[in-house]
Design an enzyme around this catalytic site. Structure first.
Site, PDB file in Angstrom:
ATOM      1  N   LYS A  91      43.764  31.645  50.801  1.00 19.19           N
ATOM      2  CA  LYS A  91      43.313  32.976  50.394  1.00 19.19           C
ATOM      3  C   LYS A  91      43.387  33.061  48.894  1.00 19.19           C
ATOM      4  CE  LYS A  91      42.026  37.178  51.090  1.00 19.19           C
ATOM      5  NZ  LYS A  91      40.910  36.843  50.164  1.00 19.19           N
ATOM      6  N   LYS A 115      52.328  33.611  44.928  1.00 18.93           N
ATOM      7  CA  LYS A 115      52.029  35.045  44.972  1.00 18.93           C
ATOM      8  C   LYS A 115      51.844  35.490  46.421  1.00 18.93           C
ATOM      9  CE  LYS A 115      48.558  36.264  42.362  1.00 18.93           C
ATOM     10  NZ  LYS A 115      47.303  36.787  41.763  1.00 18.93           N
ATOM     11  N   LYS A 127      41.734  29.042  45.512  1.00 22.04           N
ATOM     12  CA  LYS A 127      40.959  29.759  44.486  1.00 22.04           C
ATOM     13  C   LYS A 127      39.665  29.008  44.281  1.00 22.04           C
ATOM     14  CE  LYS A 127      41.728  33.252  41.562  1.00 22.04           C
ATOM     15  NZ  LYS A 127      42.671  34.362  41.664  1.00 22.04           N
ATOM     16  N   GLY A 166      37.158  38.441  45.312  1.00 27.36           N
ATOM     17  CA  GLY A 166      36.719  38.539  43.924  1.00 27.36           C
ATOM     18  C   GLY A 166      37.785  38.112  42.933  1.00 27.36           C
ATOM     19  N   ASP A 167      37.379  37.984  41.698  1.00 26.10           N
ATOM     20  CA  ASP A 167      38.263  37.751  40.544  1.00 26.10           C
ATOM     21  C   ASP A 167      37.370  38.089  39.345  1.00 26.10           C
ATOM     22  OD1 ASP A 167      41.099  36.377  39.998  1.00 26.10           O
ATOM     23  OD2 ASP A 167      39.767  35.640  38.448  1.00 26.10           O
ATOM     24  N   ASN A 241      38.537  45.918  37.260  1.00 27.15           N
ATOM     25  CA  ASN A 241      39.204  46.766  38.254  1.00 27.15           C
ATOM     26  C   ASN A 241      40.696  46.870  38.009  1.00 27.15           C
ATOM     27  OD1 ASN A 241      36.958  47.323  39.728  1.00 27.15           O
ATOM     28  ND2 ASN A 241      37.279  45.658  41.191  1.00 27.15           N
TER      29      ASN A 241
HETATM   30  N1  GLU Z   1      41.741  37.342  42.581  1.00 26.55           N
HETATM   31  C1  GLU Z   1      42.825  38.169  43.020  1.00 26.55           C
HETATM   32  C2  GLU Z   1      44.134  37.503  42.661  1.00 26.55           C
HETATM   33  O1  GLU Z   1      44.244  36.905  41.613  1.00 26.55           O
HETATM   34  C3  GLU Z   1      42.698  38.593  44.475  1.00 26.55           C
HETATM   35  C4  GLU Z   1      42.594  37.505  45.478  1.00 26.55           C
HETATM   36  C5  GLU Z   1      42.256  37.966  46.888  1.00 26.55           C
HETATM   37  O2  GLU Z   1      42.136  39.170  47.113  1.00 26.55           O
HETATM   38  O3  GLU Z   1      42.119  37.100  47.752  1.00 26.55           O
HETATM   39  O4  GLU Z   1      45.139  37.587  43.333  1.00 26.55           O
END
Ligand code: GLU
Length: 446
Positions: A91, A115, A127, A166-167, A241
């Site tokens: 994820k 995380k 990622k 997203g990122d 965001n």
């Molecule tokens: N890109 C976000 C992060 O750095 C969210 C990742 C997600 O929702 O899977 O954690």
């Protein structure tokens, strides 16, 4: 604290992955915190957990060819790093930005493992992204790029395998195009992506979650110092965001947000940022931050974004990108009386900056704990998709709030257990690492 196994693993990692400097930096930060953990759990050393943990399960790299609006073929590079799935399906987000390299995605995926473990929810870490630059591209170009990107990616992901989101550079619009192409290729309507529009499977409060979660976490850091948000001058870098919804929540709790930035410059607004105007400039008009300054009386625009750390404040929330706040910036924040710093972006503070904050007694909340509200709410989106239900905004927000409190408690408890009360960097790394390492041991050598 040093541990011979840690030093050796870091050396090997650098030798095997030359040029991946951001990955070296992220791995160094985590591994140097786990020396104390290894003293307590020698079985992790015996099972060579570190050596196994720093090698991603899988790294996918692919060509993304697409036609621009003039009919000219363009070529970008796509990535997905599936780092570790002992706690659940991979994820993590997708980043579209011209600076993206394999080492960038690897560092982000590595951070994501810990995380996601800290959230206490069943998600592993991954990622992805591309060096595609969405700036100045038309909607049609973005759609064609996303369709081409997904045409390769779809075979590697799935609601129980790997769930991107997203990122930087990837929001609801991009997720929509990616989802549409996934559905066409796989012929399934599933929760394979998060950050979807709330009308088509997305969760309410997902867009706000990283920013709100960051503020909930920071609230706990403040109360540990017997402080609350009322009247605190707050500087927030970034303009996505994370920054916008951190600003909204901090302001609602009584803070005065005095500066925000985009990649070109920053706005200083001594009367407190008008959040509604900021949101409309960013979300409705998709304009740059200087447009805000032009429309808002009393606000100043300054070119160059790093100057934002010279604005005096009580709380600083770096929410833009990695390594945006260096040792010099940290010194100036400290000299101006900043009391608490919490990372909304991933690894925005350089190791020198973190060191400076810690030695000056400034409260420091690392991103892998402080910004985990986004991915945690992605898991809440996955849960709603599996149940085929839709929760209210408040239901999601309340769950987010208690998840952030849980993360803070774990980090602060682990910091205490490992002998450095208040050191949330050590706490986050140690707590995340122990969960992942235990699961690895339980699941055998694979
Ligand atoms: N890109 C976000 C992060 O750095 C969210 C990742 C997600 O929702 O899977 O954690």
């Amino acid at each position: 604290m040093h541990h011979p196994a840690v030093e050796q693993v870091i050396e090997e990692l650098k030798a095997r992955n030359p040029d991946e400097t951001e990955f070296h930096q992220a791995a160094h930060e985590v591994l140097s915190s786990v020396a104390a953990v290894l003293e307590k759990y020698p079985e992790f050393v015996e099972a060579r957990v570190l050596q196994r943990l720093i090698e991603p399960d899988r790294q996918i790299m692919f060509r993304v060819a697409w036609l621009d609006d003039s009919g000219v073929p363009q070529v970008n590079r796509g990535f997905r790093v599936q780092f570790n799935n002992v706690l659940g399906p991979y994820k993590g987000g997708l980043r579209f930005h011209s600076s993206v390299k394999l080492g960038t995605i690897k560092f982000l995926a590595f951070e994501q493992v810990f995380k996601n473990a800290l959230t206490g929810l069943p998600i592993g870490g991954g990622k992805g992204g591309s060096d595609f630059d969405p700036h100045g591209r038309s909607d049609n170009e973005i759609m064609r790029f996303c369709q081409s990107f997904m045409t390769e990616l779809y075979r590697h992901i799935g609601a129980d395998t790997d769930v991107p989101a997203g990122d930087i550079g990837v929001g609801e619009r991009e997720i929509g195009y990616l989802f549409g192409q996934y559905k066409r290729l796989a012929n399934v309507y599933s929760g394979v992506l998060t950050g979807k529009g709330p009308q088509w499977g997305g969760s309410l409060a997902r867009k706000q979650a990283t920013g709100y979660g960051l503020v909930y976490f920071t609230t706990r850091m403040l109360s540990a110092r017997r402080m609350d948000w009322r009247g605190l001058r707050t500087v927030i870098s970034g303009y996505g965001n994370v920054a916008i919804y951190a600003a909204e929540k901090a302001e609602r709790l009584g803070a005065q947000v005095v500066a925000m930035s985009d990649s070109g410059g920053y706005v200083y607004d001594p009367n407190g940022v008008d959040i509604a105007l900021m949101r409309s400039v960013k979300e409705e008009r998709r304009a740059r931050i200087d447009v805000y300054a032009a429309e808002r009386r009393g606000a100043e625009y300054h070119a160059g974004c790093s100057g934002i750390w010279g604005v005096p404040c009580d709380v600083a929330l770096p929410c833009a990108t990695q390594n945006e706040l260096d040792g010099e910036a940290a010194k100036s924040l400290i000299a101006n009386g900043c009391k608490v710093v919490a990372e909304g972006a991933n690894m925005p503070c350089t190791p020198e900056a973190v060191q400076a904050f810690q030695s000056a007694g400034v409260g420091f909340g690392p991103g892998k704990a402080a910004n985990a509200g986004g991915v945690a709410t992605s898991l809440l989106e996955m849960a709603q998709n599996s149940q085929r239900l839709h929760w209210t905004f408040d239901e999601v927000d309340n769950k987010l709030h208690s998840i952030m409190n849980g993360i803070y408690d774990q980090c602060s408890q682990a910091a205490e257990d490992f002998g450095e009360p208040g050191n949330l960097v050590l706490g986050a790394n140690a707590a995340g690492f122990v969960k992942v390492a235990r699961a690895m041991l339980a699941q055998g050598v694979v």
